[in-house]
Design a protein around this motif. Sequence first.
Motif, PDB file in Angstrom:
ATOM      1  N   THR A  24       0.808  -1.225   0.000  1.00 34.04           N
ATOM      2  CA  THR A  24       0.000   0.000   0.000  1.00 34.04           C
ATOM      3  C   THR A  24       0.841   1.275   0.000  1.00 34.04           C
ATOM      4  O   THR A  24       0.321   2.366  -0.191  1.00 34.04           O
ATOM      5  CB  THR A  24      -0.939   0.036   1.223  1.00 34.04           C
ATOM      6  OG1 THR A  24      -0.162   0.157   2.406  1.00 34.04           O
ATOM      7  CG2 THR A  24      -1.796  -1.214   1.284  1.00 34.04           C
ATOM      8  N   ASP A  25       2.135   1.135   0.248  1.00 34.05           N
ATOM      9  CA  ASP A  25       3.025   2.288   0.112  1.00 34.05           C
ATOM     10  C   ASP A  25       3.119   2.614  -1.381  1.00 34.05           C
ATOM     11  O   ASP A  25       3.232   1.696  -2.210  1.00 34.05           O
ATOM     12  CB  ASP A  25       4.395   1.902   0.670  1.00 34.05           C
ATOM     13  CG  ASP A  25       5.452   2.951   0.390  1.00 34.05           C
ATOM     14  OD1 ASP A  25       5.585   3.870   1.207  1.00 34.05           O
ATOM     15  OD2 ASP A  25       6.129   2.853  -0.662  1.00 34.05           O
ATOM     16  N   LEU A  26       3.037   3.879  -1.717  1.00 32.06           N
ATOM     17  CA  LEU A  26       2.954   4.254  -3.134  1.00 32.06           C
ATOM     18  C   LEU A  26       4.112   3.687  -3.957  1.00 32.06           C
ATOM     19  O   LEU A  26       3.913   3.085  -5.012  1.00 32.06           O
ATOM     20  CB  LEU A  26       2.888   5.777  -3.276  1.00 32.06           C
ATOM     21  CG  LEU A  26       2.817   6.318  -4.700  1.00 32.06           C
ATOM     22  CD1 LEU A  26       1.683   5.685  -5.500  1.00 32.06           C
ATOM     23  CD2 LEU A  26       2.651   7.841  -4.682  1.00 32.06           C
ATOM     24  N   ALA A  27       5.333   3.866  -3.442  1.00 29.07           N
ATOM     25  CA  ALA A  27       6.489   3.397  -4.213  1.00 29.07           C
ATOM     26  C   ALA A  27       6.525   1.871  -4.275  1.00 29.07           C
ATOM     27  O   ALA A  27       6.855   1.282  -5.307  1.00 29.07           O
ATOM     28  CB  ALA A  27       7.777   3.930  -3.609  1.00 29.07           C
ATOM     29  N   GLU A  28       6.163   1.213  -3.158  1.00 30.73           N
ATOM     30  CA  GLU A  28       6.123  -0.251  -3.168  1.00 30.73           C
ATOM     31  C   GLU A  28       5.040  -0.742  -4.132  1.00 30.73           C
ATOM     32  O   GLU A  28       5.191  -1.775  -4.779  1.00 30.73           O
ATOM     33  CB  GLU A  28       5.862  -0.807  -1.760  1.00 30.73           C
ATOM     34  CG  GLU A  28       7.042  -0.693  -0.804  1.00 30.73           C
ATOM     35  CD  GLU A  28       8.147  -1.714  -1.055  1.00 30.73           C
ATOM     36  OE1 GLU A  28       8.094  -2.452  -2.053  1.00 30.73           O
ATOM     37  OE2 GLU A  28       9.098  -1.752  -0.250  1.00 30.73           O
ATOM     38  N   LEU A  29       3.931   0.009  -4.199  1.00 27.76           N
ATOM     39  CA  LEU A  29       2.850  -0.341  -5.130  1.00 27.76           C
ATOM     40  C   LEU A  29       3.349  -0.282  -6.575  1.00 27.76           C
ATOM     41  O   LEU A  29       3.064  -1.163  -7.382  1.00 27.76           O
ATOM     42  CB  LEU A  29       1.663   0.611  -4.923  1.00 27.76           C
ATOM     43  CG  LEU A  29       0.479   0.444  -5.871  1.00 27.76           C
ATOM     44  CD1 LEU A  29      -0.281  -0.843  -5.566  1.00 27.76           C
ATOM     45  CD2 LEU A  29      -0.476   1.642  -5.765  1.00 27.76           C
ATOM     46  N   ILE A  30       4.109   0.769  -6.874  1.00 30.16           N
ATOM     47  CA  ILE A  30       4.675   0.917  -8.227  1.00 30.16           C
ATOM     48  C   ILE A  30       5.589  -0.271  -8.536  1.00 30.16           C
ATOM     49  O   ILE A  30       5.523  -0.867  -9.608  1.00 30.16           O
ATOM     50  CB  ILE A  30       5.457   2.256  -8.349  1.00 30.16           C
ATOM     51  CG1 ILE A  30       4.515   3.436  -8.212  1.00 30.16           C
ATOM     52  CG2 ILE A  30       6.224   2.315  -9.663  1.00 30.16           C
ATOM     53  CD1 ILE A  30       5.220   4.768  -7.940  1.00 30.16           C
ATOM     54  N   VAL A  31       6.429  -0.630  -7.562  1.00 38.74           N
ATOM     55  CA  VAL A  31       7.346  -1.753  -7.742  1.00 38.74           C
ATOM     56  C   VAL A  31       6.559  -3.049  -7.938  1.00 38.74           C
ATOM     57  O   VAL A  31       6.821  -3.836  -8.839  1.00 38.74           O
ATOM     58  CB  VAL A  31       8.305  -1.877  -6.534  1.00 38.74           C
ATOM     59  CG1 VAL A  31       9.064  -3.193  -6.564  1.00 38.74           C
ATOM     60  CG2 VAL A  31       9.290  -0.708  -6.520  1.00 38.74           C
ATOM     61  N   GLN A  32       5.523  -3.234  -7.082  1.00 39.76           N
ATOM     62  CA  GLN A  32       4.764  -4.480  -7.154  1.00 39.76           C
ATOM     63  C   GLN A  32       3.991  -4.589  -8.470  1.00 39.76           C
ATOM     64  O   GLN A  32       4.033  -5.615  -9.139  1.00 39.76           O
ATOM     65  CB  GLN A  32       3.791  -4.575  -5.969  1.00 39.76           C
ATOM     66  CG  GLN A  32       3.038  -5.895  -5.939  1.00 39.76           C
ATOM     67  CD  GLN A  32       2.162  -6.044  -4.713  1.00 39.76           C
ATOM     68  OE1 GLN A  32       1.555  -5.076  -4.246  1.00 39.76           O
ATOM     69  NE2 GLN A  32       2.096  -7.257  -4.170  1.00 39.76           N
TER      70      GLN A  32
END
Lengths: 516, 278
Positions: A162-170
């Motif tokens: 749910t972290d924006l950058a982690e979401l982009i990575v995922q």
Amino acid sequence: MSELASESSTRRSARSAEVAPRAAAGGATFLGTPAFPIAAKAALADAQLRRNLAHATGTIRGKRAAVVAEVANWEELRLAGAALKDRTLRHLDTYLTQLETALTKAGATVHWARDAAEANRIVVDIARGHGTDEVVKVKSMATVEIGLNEALADAGITAWETDLAELIVQLGHDLPSHILVPAIHRNRSEVREIFLREMGRAGRPAPPDLTDNPADLAAAAREHLREKFLRAKVAVSGANFAVAETGTLAVVESEGNGRMCLTLPEVLISVVGIEKLVPTWADLDVFLQLLPRSSTGERMNPYTSMWSGVTPGDGPQEVHVVLLDNGRTDVLADEVGRQALRCIRCSACLNVCPVYERTGGHSYGSVYPGPIGAILTPMLRGVGHDEQVDSLPYASSLCGACFEVCPVRIDIPEVLVHLRSQVVDAHRGRPSLQGAAMKAASWMFGTSARTAAAEKLSGLGSRVLDRTVRRRAPGGRRALGSLPWPVSAWSDARDTPVPPPESFRAWWSRTDGGRR
Amino acid sequence: MTVGLLVTCINDALFPDTGRAVVTLLRRLGVDVDFPAAQTCCGQPMVNTGYLDEAVPLLRNHLEAFAGYEAVVVPSGSCAGSVRHQHRLVAQRCGDPGLVRAVEQAPPAYELTEYLVDVLGVVDVGAYFPHRVTYHPTCHSLRMLRVGDRPRRLLEAVRGLRLVELPAADECCGFGGTFAVKNADTSVAMGSDKARHVRETQAEVLVAGDNSCLMHIGGILSRERSGVRVMHLAEVLASTEAVIDEPAQPTAGSAAASAEASRTDGPPRAPRPAGAIR
């Protein structure tokens, strides 16, 4: 704390989508990453990546320097942070027991996990016990370290970052490349493409007219995530700090998505490295000053969420805490290396590292990139049995910039050199060019007579070269161009001065130190 | 008492002019300087690459060579840092308490600019170098030894010298000893950025206190046919005018420094010699 992802990585100029996903959909992992020099060579060839990283790290570096300069007693704060962490580590057993008691009293269930497999099993079992096929996640390095998402996927449970950058990575089937800003290597047009292509498969699709305006991208992520927060029964988090005295866990972040996970679902599972402890509530005072200024360059982080067990009728009604070792007691046993356990994951060392700035995080082939990763990864995983891991302590010029900014004064260069000696010792007895060269140099420099003899040979070579070499460096000295292997590693890009006919030593003895 | 010059293995074999410049400079300032011929290498290349056992004979040799000197002067931030911070590590590793004691009792090691400014109390060394110069503060001088602005103050006091600011000066040049070959691509990427910054200054000469860094940056500048010359700080400080027949007037930039220098208890400054040094 990854709001910077939307600021720094999306403000950059558009670049072609050359940074391809590292692995196929589902299980992106660092497994199979080549040793650092090879991975770095590939990254260095990406000129746009280098420009982007230079810009992004330069921006954060400037912000950090400005807010740190505001604090008159910064050095005392660093010393206090280091001392507090050292003391905690010295009495870790006591504080861990204290934490367990306080958490249990507050209604939480405490689990102990020796390694990644154990920790994953505990989390999977709890999630399964609630009959769910999805969990929402707060950005957590510990869960990336143990490969929790992959373990959950194997059990048929989808973990949503749910972290924006982690979401982009995922969503990009990619790997994180920075501790604080996992998607630092992506620009906003890439993010837009990823959102348009992938969001629909994972839940609420991105609006078809999505632009690459950071505000629009953030709004799309917000809509997409909101649905998941409201639906999820189980949340998984890490913790930035765990207060032994009160049994309080704390997460600091910039976006508030973590707080949604920590408050909305019925069940909360927190995976916490055993080095995250601080003894007392008052100790947070030091770290809540050190961390945001060092990491995001903010005076204070926007969200600080704290929880301790269960409060009936409010927030998660079932709270689990998994205390994770996974190599940490091995690090603790290393007298020089144990200081790495002070790390509060601020990533200031990444942002000032000239090596990281040019090679990016993926080159390190590990969850923890940059200078701290170059010491933490080999220590957590052990040296001497994996070429990639063994290459990490050498992924530094030992310039010391990392030590200078570290808020808990981890002497990273010292640990790097220490680990290099462990790598060398682990490989002793096996033939290597480097080992042979070092042994020869040790023999030659063992006495001044041998050194002088070697210099005499070099002087003879110089007389020959002086007649054959045409090239001159500015100042008039003759210089050598490209040379064959093995010196090509040096000479491919650098001219080499022709050795002088007479060494200093020979000059001194011939002229009695210039007196005759 | 006499100071021992640790000329460093790289200066000895590749850059003997630096050692000669240090001798000239220290003698001009009235220092009795000797070169203990038994010296070889401080062991830094081995230590930084992880070969601690291989550094032990070098450490023993170093301690023997410099025993009895008042101080050790080193024209290299990184070798001075090695003597000051790594020798203990090597001694501890080999588990010989006698060696640890010997390291503790060894004469203090000073990087050249520390010795000039802190021990001699001199900032204006009487040098003349009429060139446009930029200065690269090497990492170990900057962060391991914390020499601060001593080299700059010394350079600013050199008559005729125009010091121009190097962009991103405190960023590593990428040499890093064996890093330069073990991670050659990254090293060259860092060095090329450093070389670009040097070219941006339009300086004629790049000066630093470590010939190893200069060999790396200079090697790139030379390959790029940039025309920029690299020189060790000691060589700049040893340069004088061919003929000086009047007492030197301190320049504006060095007035404060000279005033400070006169307050300290260093040995009296030798008169400027007439005649070219090199």
